[in-house]
Design an enzyme around this catalytic site. Structure first.
Site, mmCIF file in Angstrom:
data_model
loop_
_atom_site.group_PDB
_atom_site.id
_atom_site.type_symbol
_atom_site.label_atom_id
_atom_site.label_comp_id
_atom_site.label_asym_id
_atom_site.label_seq_id
_atom_site.Cartn_x
_atom_site.Cartn_y
_atom_site.Cartn_z
ATOM 1 N N ASP A 72 40.975 120.459 -140.064
ATOM 2 C CA ASP A 72 41.241 119.185 -140.734
ATOM 3 C C ASP A 72 41.610 118.165 -139.657
ATOM 4 O OD1 ASP A 72 43.904 120.054 -140.297
ATOM 5 O OD2 ASP A 72 44.294 120.397 -142.419
ATOM 6 N N ASN A 99 43.965 134.838 -135.323
ATOM 7 C CA ASN A 99 43.829 133.427 -135.704
ATOM 8 C C ASN A 99 45.024 132.655 -135.132
ATOM 9 O OD1 ASN A 99 42.488 131.417 -137.365
ATOM 10 N ND2 ASN A 99 44.200 131.579 -138.807
ATOM 11 N N HIS A 114 43.634 122.261 -136.547
ATOM 12 C CA HIS A 114 44.382 121.219 -137.276
ATOM 13 C C HIS A 114 44.586 120.048 -136.319
ATOM 14 C CE1 HIS A 114 45.053 123.724 -140.741
ATOM 15 N NE2 HIS A 114 45.520 124.691 -139.984
ATOM 16 N N GLU A 173 40.314 126.548 -139.497
ATOM 17 C CA GLU A 173 41.138 125.778 -140.445
ATOM 18 C C GLU A 173 41.024 124.277 -140.152
ATOM 19 O OE1 GLU A 173 45.176 127.222 -140.674
ATOM 20 O OE2 GLU A 173 44.555 129.321 -140.619
ATOM 21 N N GLU A 223 48.751 133.654 -135.861
ATOM 22 C CA GLU A 223 49.718 132.884 -135.074
ATOM 23 C C GLU A 223 50.698 133.757 -134.285
ATOM 24 O OE1 GLU A 223 51.269 130.138 -137.996
ATOM 25 O OE2 GLU A 223 49.293 129.317 -138.382
#
Ligand code: 9MR
Length: 344
Positions: free
Chosen positions: A260, A194, A230, A258, A152
């Site tokens: 979801d 990432n 996300h 990641e 990040e």
């Protein structure tokens, strides 16, 4: 129990056959398509909950430690390392033939106080970085195949680099310095940046693309980018594959790291079914992109997800429900893997 009740219970418990292969085939399908299907794992259920372990081993090809390899857990005091959590994850992976994604080295969150509140000059901070990398990457060399070296690096919604301990002390060059150092410590590991809010095209994705291009032009050892994924139900970008392809075209691996898909409450059966399509589309996008190395789901079941705590009013983001029953999301991923060929 009447026949009707038995059939109803079986319908809930058994994976749905329609719409694609049995989810039990997920690892074999992912391997045959040349991608990882990964999942983020937590240490406590990995130690204490055999059903959790089985879900991971039966449906995925790789694991990411959701928290336990982060700096605050690994090195809570300078020079004191705690390997109990990371060893649990890596030993589990090795026992079950799973790959491990290392997560994460340089991040503005989950740093121990001694690090975040300390005051260091550039050489002092570089020495700390090297100690940490030598300990962590060194310990798992050969067992952890890739690392999120930089996590990040951009501000939440924008293209500017985020101010953090590393940037403030080492300048913007901290990213190149960290990648170079990690490569010296473990020359075999695939090294990643990432990031979130970069899955579809946009200014932040463009900034990541520009950063990656610049690092590659300078010969910095960057091997891949993770687009976190996300998502909120209903807003999974349509142009995921197009955005991923441009990173792939640079010669980088690219992954959804990641995944979801959180659903605003009340969570309806219809939304859960649509979420299955969204998971299918994400895996399909990966399969469309030559150098997409995989998709990692951020948590095993809805009972373990970070979502309810961090996004009150949202829930049900993962492919298994809180009772460990498979949801349409699992079938969606199997369906994508069952029918989509990779580009040659
Ligand atoms: O899922 C993780 C959650 O359990 C932690 O409380 C949180 C702390 O910041 O970090 C979560 O994982 C994050 C990941 O490491 C980096 N990308 C965003 C993830 C969700 O916040």
């Amino acid at each position: 129990m009447s026949l009707v009740v038995i059939v109803a219970v079986l319908a809930l418990v058994l994976p749905r056959a329609e719409g694609g292969p049995d989810p039990g085939e997920l690892p074999a399908l992912a391997s045959s398509r040349g991608i990882e299907l990964g999942v983020a794992v937590a240490v406590d259920p990995l130690r204490d909950d055999p059903a959790y372990r089985d879900l991971v081993a039966d449906h995925y090809t790789s694991v990411t430690a959701e928290n336990t390899m982060k700096w605050e857990h690994v090195q809570p005091e300078r020079g004191r390392f705690d390997w109990s959590g990371p060893d649990t994850v890596v030993d589990f992976a090795v026992e079950n033939g799973l790959d491990v994604r290392g997560h994460t080295l340089l991040w503005h969150n989950q740093q121990p106080a001694w690090l975040s509140e300390g005051s260091y000059d550039a050489d002092g901070l570089r020495a700390i970085m090297r100690e940490h990398m030598e300990a962590l990457l060194g310990r798992y060399q050969g067992r952890v195949s890739s690392w999120d070296v930089i996590n990040e690096p951009f501000v939440d919604d924008g293209p500017e680099l985020r101010g953090n301990l590393w940037l403030d002390t080492l300048s913007e060059d901290y990213i190149a310095q960290a990648l170079t150092m990690a490569h010296e410590v473990d020359p075999e590991a695939e090294l990643y940046i990432n990031e979130f809010n970069v899955e579809g095209p946009g200014p932040k994705a463009d900034a990541l693309y520009a950063l990656a291009s610049d690092l590659l032009e300078r010969g910095v050892p960057l091997h891949g980018v993770g687009l976190q994924g996300h998502f909120v139900h209903g807003t999974v970008p349509d142009d995921l594959a197009r955005n991923m392809a441009r990173f792939s075209d640079l010669g980088l691996d690219v992954e959804i790291s990641e995944l979801d898909v959180r659903i605003p409450e009340p969570v309806t059966e219809a939304a859960v079914a649509e979420q299955g399509e969204e998971y299918r589309r994400v895996v399909e996008a990966c399969l469309e992109v030559e150098r997409c190395s995989g998709v990692t789901v951020w948590g095993v079941t809805d009972a373990h997800s970070w979502i309810p705590e961090w996004f009150p009013g949202h829930d049900a983001a993962l492919p298994f429900d809180p009772s460990y029953r498979p949801k349409p999301a699992l079938n969606g991923m199997a369906e994508a893997l069952g029918r989509r060929r990779r580009p040659s």
